[in-house]
Design an enzyme around this catalytic site. Structure first.
Site, PDB file in Angstrom:
ATOM      1  N   HIS A  15       0.774  -1.056  -0.142  1.00 24.73           N
ATOM      2  CA  HIS A  15       0.029   0.045   0.079  1.00 24.73           C
ATOM      3  C   HIS A  15       0.892   1.153   0.133  1.00 24.73           C
ATOM      4  O   HIS A  15       0.872   2.360   0.802  1.00 24.73           O
ATOM      5  CB  HIS A  15      -0.975   0.010   1.333  1.00 24.73           C
ATOM      6  CG  HIS A  15      -1.892  -1.131   1.115  1.00 24.73           C
ATOM      7  ND1 HIS A  15      -2.928  -1.247   2.219  1.00 24.73           N
ATOM      8  CD2 HIS A  15      -2.191  -2.105   0.240  1.00 24.73           C
ATOM      9  CE1 HIS A  15      -3.793  -2.322   1.913  1.00 24.73           C
ATOM     10  NE2 HIS A  15      -3.233  -2.886   0.864  1.00 24.73           N
ATOM     11  N   GLU A  43     -11.667   1.783  -6.571  1.00 30.92           N
ATOM     12  CA  GLU A  43     -12.476   3.009  -6.870  1.00 30.92           C
ATOM     13  C   GLU A  43     -11.939   3.908  -7.955  1.00 30.92           C
ATOM     14  O   GLU A  43     -10.679   3.767  -8.069  1.00 30.92           O
ATOM     15  CB  GLU A  43     -12.792   3.804  -5.477  1.00 30.92           C
ATOM     16  CG  GLU A  43     -13.619   3.148  -4.594  1.00 30.92           C
ATOM     17  CD  GLU A  43     -13.413   3.916  -3.367  1.00 30.92           C
ATOM     18  OE1 GLU A  43     -14.124   3.824  -2.388  1.00 30.92           O
ATOM     19  OE2 GLU A  43     -12.969   5.072  -3.183  1.00 30.92           O
ATOM     20  N   TYR A  84     -12.372  11.008   1.472  1.00 30.15           N
ATOM     21  CA  TYR A  84     -12.953   9.933   0.594  1.00 30.15           C
ATOM     22  C   TYR A  84     -13.112   8.829   1.326  1.00 30.15           C
ATOM     23  O   TYR A  84     -13.303   7.657   0.810  1.00 30.15           O
ATOM     24  CB  TYR A  84     -12.004   9.636  -0.699  1.00 30.15           C
ATOM     25  CG  TYR A  84     -12.057  10.892  -1.530  1.00 30.15           C
ATOM     26  CD1 TYR A  84     -12.970  11.035  -2.351  1.00 30.15           C
ATOM     27  CD2 TYR A  84     -11.425  12.098  -1.292  1.00 30.15           C
ATOM     28  CE1 TYR A  84     -13.133  11.996  -3.167  1.00 30.15           C
ATOM     29  CE2 TYR A  84     -11.564  13.294  -1.812  1.00 30.15           C
ATOM     30  CZ  TYR A  84     -12.315  13.170  -3.150  1.00 30.15           C
ATOM     31  OH  TYR A  84     -12.563  14.349  -3.750  1.00 30.15           O
ATOM     32  N   TYR A 117     -10.522  -9.505   3.661  1.00 32.14           N
ATOM     33  CA  TYR A 117     -10.047 -10.613   2.461  1.00 32.14           C
ATOM     34  C   TYR A 117     -10.512 -11.745   3.168  1.00 32.14           C
ATOM     35  O   TYR A 117     -10.712 -12.641   2.205  1.00 32.14           O
ATOM     36  CB  TYR A 117      -8.528 -10.443   2.599  1.00 32.14           C
ATOM     37  CG  TYR A 117      -8.153  -9.381   1.638  1.00 32.14           C
ATOM     38  CD1 TYR A 117      -8.208  -9.376   0.365  1.00 32.14           C
ATOM     39  CD2 TYR A 117      -7.408  -8.373   2.239  1.00 32.14           C
ATOM     40  CE1 TYR A 117      -7.505  -8.386  -0.178  1.00 32.14           C
ATOM     41  CE2 TYR A 117      -6.697  -7.182   1.468  1.00 32.14           C
ATOM     42  CZ  TYR A 117      -7.111  -7.282   0.305  1.00 32.14           C
ATOM     43  OH  TYR A 117      -6.874  -6.213  -0.466  1.00 32.14           O
TER      44      TYR A 117
END
Length: 250
Positions: A26, A118, A128, A139
Site C-alpha cells: 500500500h 474505486e 474519501y 479479505y
C-alpha cells in the site's frame, strides 16, 4: 537530467521518522503534474487507522509547488500538526493518477480491500472515507465496516465489486481514438483486464473491457502521437511486456 545522464537531485518531500514503517504494501506512489502543481499519492501503508489523522502522511493525496514549496491555499496548511502538503485524504492505496476526462480534472484509481476498487476525482480538502466507509470487505469475507456512505465523506465516481485490482490509469486525449476522447482507461491486475470508462456529469455511464486474459495489466498511457501503450507483468504469461493499441484502419 542532461544528455541522458543523472546530474543532480533534491528532496522536496520527506515523511517524519516516526511515521516510517517496514510494511511492504500500500505504497500508492504515483505522481502527476496538473494545474501548475505536483500531486502525488501515499497509500495507507497497511495501517488504515492513521488515514483519517491529518498528522500522518499516509492515505493522502499531497500537493506541492514544482520546487517543493507548500501552496499557500493548501486546505490544511493552518491545521495544527497536519502535514501542510495534504490535498485530500481518506484514500486506501491510490495506484493511478491522470489528468483529463470530460472536465479536464484530476482522477485517481484506488485499490479497495476485497471488492470496492474505486475511481475518484480528488478535490481540495475533501475526505474519501477510508477506512470508515467502503464498498468492499475484509479479505476473509468478514464485514470491515457497516457503512458505504457517511455525511462529510465523498462517494466514488465508479467502484467495482468484485475487485479488479485497479492500477495505472490514463485519460484518452487524442484524435487518434475519436470515439474514446476524454474516456478513462483503467488497468486491472487481478482481473487481467483493461477497462474503458466513460463519465458524463460525474457519473460512470459506460464500462467496456478492451483487453482480458493475456496478463496482469499494470499500467496504461498514451503517447504524444496518440497511440495507447499497455504494460503487462505476470510470470504466468511469460515476461513483462508492452502492447500497443492502434485504431482500426478503415
Amino acid at each position: 537530467m542532461k544528455n541522458g545522464c543523472w546530474e543532480d537531485e533534491e528532496i522536496i518531500f520527506q515523511s517524519k521518522t516516526e511515521h516510517e514503517t517496514n510494511k511492504e504494501y500500500h505504497f500508492g506512489s504515483r505522481i502527476e503534474f496538473w494545474d501548475g502543481y505536483l500531486f502525488f499519492s501515499v497509500g495507507d501503508r497497511g495501517e488504515p487507522e492513521n488515514v483519517q489523522d491529518l498528522s500522518w502522511p499516509s492515505g493522502k493525496i499531497h500537493r506541492l509547488q514544482y520546487d517543493g514549496r507548500i501552496p499557500k491555499d493548501n486546505p490544511f496548511i493552518d491545521v495544527e500538526n497536519a502535514y501542510p502538503s495534504i490535498f485530500s485524504y481518506g484514500h486506501r492505496n491510490p495506484q493511478g493518477l491522470t489528468v483529463g476526462g470530460p472536465d479536464g480534472a484530476f482522477y485517481i484509481s484506488e485499490h479497495g480491500p476485497r471488492g470496492g476498487d474505486e475511481i475518484n476525482r480528488p478535490e481540495k480538502g475533501k475526505n474519501y472515507g477510508w477506512p470508515i466507509i467502503t464498498h468492499g470487505m475484509n479479505y476473509d469475507g468478514t464485514l470491515m465496516t457497516p457503512f458505504t456512505e457517511k455525511e462529510g465523506m465523498e462517494q466514488p465516481m465508479k467502484y467495482w465489486v468484485p475487485s479488479i485490482a485497479t492500477a495505472g490509469i490514463t485519460s484518452v486525449q487524442s484524435e487518434t481514438f475519436p470515439e474514446w476522447e476524454e474516456d478513462i482507461l483503467v488497468s486491472g491486475l487481478q482481473s487481467q483486464e483493461l477497462h474503458r470508462v466513460r463519465f458524463i456529469n460525474g457519473e460512470a455511464v459506460e464500462d467496456e473491457v478492451l483487453i482480458k486474459g493475456i496478463g496482469r495489466v499494470r499500467d496504461v498511457t498514451q503517447s504524444k502521437g496518440g497511440d495507447i501503450f499497455v504494460v503487462m507483468n505476470d510470470d504466468t504469461f511469460g515476461p513483462s511486456s508492452v502492447y500497443r493499441i492502434l485504431p482500426i484502419s478503415e
